[in-house]
Motif scaffolding. Structure first.
Motif, PDB file in Angstrom:
ATOM      1  N   THR A   6       0.870  -1.182   0.000  1.00 51.10           N
ATOM      2  CA  THR A   6       0.000   0.000   0.000  1.00 51.10           C
ATOM      3  C   THR A   6       0.910   1.237   0.000  1.00 51.10           C
ATOM      4  O   THR A   6       1.988   1.219   0.598  1.00 51.10           O
ATOM      5  CB  THR A   6      -0.916   0.041   1.239  1.00 51.10           C
ATOM      6  OG1 THR A   6      -0.133   0.365   2.391  1.00 51.10           O
ATOM      7  CG2 THR A   6      -1.652  -1.282   1.450  1.00 51.10           C
ATOM      8  N   GLY A   7       0.490   2.272  -0.686  1.00 51.66           N
ATOM      9  CA  GLY A   7       1.340   3.475  -0.754  1.00 51.66           C
ATOM     10  C   GLY A   7       2.620   3.238  -1.529  1.00 51.66           C
ATOM     11  O   GLY A   7       3.616   3.945  -1.355  1.00 51.66           O
ATOM     12  N   GLY A   8       2.569   2.271  -2.435  1.00 50.35           N
ATOM     13  CA  GLY A   8       3.781   1.853  -3.151  1.00 50.35           C
ATOM     14  C   GLY A   8       4.299   2.848  -4.170  1.00 50.35           C
ATOM     15  O   GLY A   8       5.415   2.699  -4.669  1.00 50.35           O
ATOM     16  N   ALA A   9       3.491   3.896  -4.484  1.00 54.72           N
ATOM     17  CA  ALA A   9       3.958   4.886  -5.462  1.00 54.72           C
ATOM     18  C   ALA A   9       4.725   6.030  -4.806  1.00 54.72           C
ATOM     19  O   ALA A   9       5.191   6.941  -5.484  1.00 54.72           O
ATOM     20  CB  ALA A   9       2.762   5.454  -6.229  1.00 54.72           C
ATOM     21  N   ALA A  76       1.021   3.118   2.977  1.00 53.06           N
ATOM     22  CA  ALA A  76       0.128   4.250   2.666  1.00 53.06           C
ATOM     23  C   ALA A  76      -0.139   5.075   3.917  1.00 53.06           C
ATOM     24  O   ALA A  76      -0.534   4.546   4.950  1.00 53.06           O
ATOM     25  CB  ALA A  76      -1.192   3.739   2.096  1.00 53.06           C
ATOM     26  N   ALA A  77       0.076   6.355   3.810  1.00 52.95           N
ATOM     27  CA  ALA A  77      -0.122   7.242   4.965  1.00 52.95           C
ATOM     28  C   ALA A  77      -0.056   8.689   4.500  1.00 52.95           C
ATOM     29  O   ALA A  77       0.475   8.992   3.435  1.00 52.95           O
ATOM     30  CB  ALA A  77       0.966   6.990   6.023  1.00 52.95           C
ATOM     31  N   TRP A  92      -6.221  11.395   9.647  1.00 52.94           N
ATOM     32  CA  TRP A  92      -6.803  10.415  10.578  1.00 52.94           C
ATOM     33  C   TRP A  92      -7.441   9.267   9.810  1.00 52.94           C
ATOM     34  O   TRP A  92      -7.260   8.089  10.128  1.00 52.94           O
ATOM     35  CB  TRP A  92      -7.846  11.103  11.475  1.00 52.94           C
ATOM     36  CG  TRP A  92      -8.432  10.170  12.486  1.00 52.94           C
ATOM     37  CD1 TRP A  92      -9.602   9.476  12.393  1.00 52.94           C
ATOM     38  CD2 TRP A  92      -7.850   9.807  13.740  1.00 52.94           C
ATOM     39  NE1 TRP A  92      -9.797   8.706  13.502  1.00 52.94           N
ATOM     40  CE2 TRP A  92      -8.737   8.886  14.350  1.00 52.94           C
ATOM     41  CE3 TRP A  92      -6.668  10.163  14.402  1.00 52.94           C
ATOM     42  CZ2 TRP A  92      -8.480   8.318  15.603  1.00 52.94           C
ATOM     43  CZ3 TRP A  92      -6.419   9.595  15.652  1.00 52.94           C
ATOM     44  CH2 TRP A  92      -7.316   8.681  16.237  1.00 52.94           C
ATOM     45  N   MET A  93      -8.196   9.608   8.759  1.00 49.84           N
ATOM     46  CA  MET A  93      -8.847   8.563   7.944  1.00 49.84           C
ATOM     47  C   MET A  93      -7.810   7.596   7.402  1.00 49.84           C
ATOM     48  O   MET A  93      -7.946   6.384   7.513  1.00 49.84           O
ATOM     49  CB  MET A  93      -9.557   9.219   6.750  1.00 49.84           C
ATOM     50  CG  MET A  93     -10.874   9.812   7.106  1.00 49.84           C
ATOM     51  SD  MET A  93     -12.221   9.085   6.200  1.00 49.84           S
ATOM     52  CE  MET A  93     -11.654   9.026   4.542  1.00 49.84           C
ATOM     53  N   THR A  94      -6.771   8.133   6.788  1.00 47.50           N
ATOM     54  CA  THR A  94      -5.781   7.256   6.156  1.00 47.50           C
ATOM     55  C   THR A  94      -4.976   6.506   7.209  1.00 47.50           C
ATOM     56  O   THR A  94      -4.839   5.283   7.160  1.00 47.50           O
ATOM     57  CB  THR A  94      -4.829   8.087   5.271  1.00 47.50           C
ATOM     58  OG1 THR A  94      -5.591   8.678   4.233  1.00 47.50           O
ATOM     59  CG2 THR A  94      -3.743   7.222   4.669  1.00 47.50           C
ATOM     60  N   ARG A 140      -0.019  14.587  15.918  1.00 47.99           N
ATOM     61  CA  ARG A 140      -1.090  13.801  15.280  1.00 47.99           C
ATOM     62  C   ARG A 140      -0.508  12.610  14.546  1.00 47.99           C
ATOM     63  O   ARG A 140      -1.023  11.503  14.594  1.00 47.99           O
ATOM     64  CB  ARG A 140      -1.823  14.649  14.243  1.00 47.99           C
ATOM     65  CG  ARG A 140      -2.704  15.712  14.774  1.00 47.99           C
ATOM     66  CD  ARG A 140      -3.314  16.474  13.585  1.00 47.99           C
ATOM     67  NE  ARG A 140      -4.045  17.611  14.034  1.00 47.99           N
ATOM     68  CZ  ARG A 140      -3.485  18.787  14.361  1.00 47.99           C
ATOM     69  NH1 ARG A 140      -2.184  18.953  14.272  1.00 47.99           N
ATOM     70  NH2 ARG A 140      -4.233  19.785  14.767  1.00 47.99           N
ATOM     71  N   TYR A 141       0.562  12.884  13.811  1.00 46.37           N
ATOM     72  CA  TYR A 141       1.198  11.833  13.003  1.00 46.37           C
ATOM     73  C   TYR A 141       1.659  10.676  13.884  1.00 46.37           C
ATOM     74  O   TYR A 141       1.333   9.516  13.643  1.00 46.37           O
ATOM     75  CB  TYR A 141       2.379  12.447  12.247  1.00 46.37           C
ATOM     76  CG  TYR A 141       3.235  11.475  11.467  1.00 46.37           C
ATOM     77  CD1 TYR A 141       2.694  10.659  10.473  1.00 46.37           C
ATOM     78  CD2 TYR A 141       4.605  11.377  11.720  1.00 46.37           C
ATOM     79  CE1 TYR A 141       3.500   9.775   9.754  1.00 46.37           C
ATOM     80  CE2 TYR A 141       5.416  10.512  11.005  1.00 46.37           C
ATOM     81  CZ  TYR A 141       4.849   9.709  10.022  1.00 46.37           C
ATOM     82  OH  TYR A 141       5.640   8.834   9.316  1.00 46.37           O
TER      83      TYR A 141
END
Ligand SMILES: NC(=O)c1ccc[n+]([C@@H]2O[C@H](COP(=O)([O-])OP(=O)(O)OC[C@H]3O[C@@H](n4cnc5c(N)ncnc54)[C@H](O)[C@@H]3O)[C@@H](O)[C@H]2O)c1
Length: 301
Positions: A6-9, A76-77, A92-94, A140-141
């Motif tokens: 996920t978030g591989g790009a 992904a983040a 927050w959603m991600t 937050r992070y």
């Protein structure tokens, strides 16, 4: 092995995905392409590469992406405190709900590597952080990452990597990371303004991040259900030391200033002994990374 990234790009993914393909893995990427997908152009001709454009919060996209994979690398983040502060609801959603969606929809047999961050330790000045150091996230992070860690560890068959701050050239280059940003400014502006110069940071080259993930997939049973700091033990450095190395290479002017602070006040050193004892050691040193970044700084907008 069939691996979902996920978030591989992104910055890490666009170095990791070619490395996984080179190891003979089949790689499917799930990414909503927030910063474009150009980082993966070189993978498109590879028979083992598959792209799913979608969101980690979208159950249908996640279910499709999970079909038939043996392992998941969850990158992904919304990454870093400035980005999270800029769009707190999306972050927050991600960062929380996206992770919970993956945990909910994956099969128990699908191993899950979660990319966390050393910033979960918060502001620690008086000791070297090990995995036994209590977490005290103060942004937050970092709070979202600490929640994500707990979710994946509770679910089991998971590894948590707490990565140091990345640096170095990737197919999708980020110039907002500390070292990358310093080099970019040193080369393009000829000067650097460094605040809180005594604050220590801990670094890892992006190719070492990718190697550490390849290592985890190949040594899963020795690592599973635990947390590891992943970084370069030689690269616990103050901002002043990093700026000094860049100044020697670029001859830029460095101004130490006291008019600003980091959002998370990070000033810490981290031990990487636990992952080293398992057999992984980071290899790329600061000078190698700086040399390639100096070249790249002239190529990116
Ligand atoms: N770069 C670092 O210094 C560093 C340090 C520690 C941990 N990490 C972690 O490593 C991972 C990768 O970081 P990076 O530097 O490559 O970040 P990046 O921002 O370059 O890449 C993140 C990728 O995730 C994708 N993405 C964002 N939201 C999404 C969503 N809702 N659904 C699907 N895709 C989505 C983006 O399109 C992007 O391609 C992150 O989890 C980050 O927290 C990075």
């Amino acid at each position: 092995m069939r691996v979902l990234v996920t978030g591989g790009a992104g910055y890490v993914g666009s170095t990791l995905v070619p490395a996984l393909l080179a190891e003979g893995h089949h790689v499917r990427v799930l990414d909503r392409l927030r910063a474009g997908g150009e980082g993966l152009l070189s993978c498109c001709g590879h028979a083992g590469f598959e792209m799913v454009v979608g969101d980690v919060c979208d159950e249908r996209a996640v279910a499709e992406a999970l079909r038939g994979v043996d392992a998941i690398v969850h990158l992904a983040a919304v990454v870093g405190e400035p980005a999270c502060a800029g769009e707190p609801a999306q972050a927050w959603m991600t960062n929380v709900e996206g992770t919970s969606t993956l945990v909910k929809l994956r099969q128990a047999g699908q191993s899950l590597l979660f990319a966390s961050t050393g910033s979960v330790y918060g502001k620690v000045t008086d000791a070297v952080c090990t995995e036994a150091t209590s977490v005290d996230p103060n942004t937050r992070y970092a709070k979202a990452k600490a929640l994500g860690e707990q979710m994946v560890l509770d679910a089991g068959n998971a590894v948590v990597y707490r990565f140091a701050t990345a640096f170095g050239v990737s197919q999708r280059l980020r110039t907002d990371l500390l070292v990358n940003d310093f080099v970019y400014k040193a080369v393009r502006q000829g000067y650097l303004v460094v605040y809180q110069p005594g604050f220590r940071r801990t670094l890892v080259h992006v190719r070492d991040m990718a190697r550490s993930i390849v290592f985890a997939l190949g040594n899963w049973h020795g690592l599973a259900d635990d947390v590891y700091n992943v970084g370069n033990a030689e690269l616990n450095l103050s901002k002043a030391a990093i700026a000094g190395a860049i100044a020697r290479r670029t001859e830029c002017y460095v101004h130490f200033a006291e008019f600003a602070t980091d959002p998370d006040q990070r000033d810490y050193a981290v031990s990487y002994r636990k992952i080293e004892d398992k057999g992984f050691t980071a290899e790329v040193d600061l000078e190698t990374g700086l040399a390639e970044l100096c070249g790249a700084a002239r190529l990116v907008p």
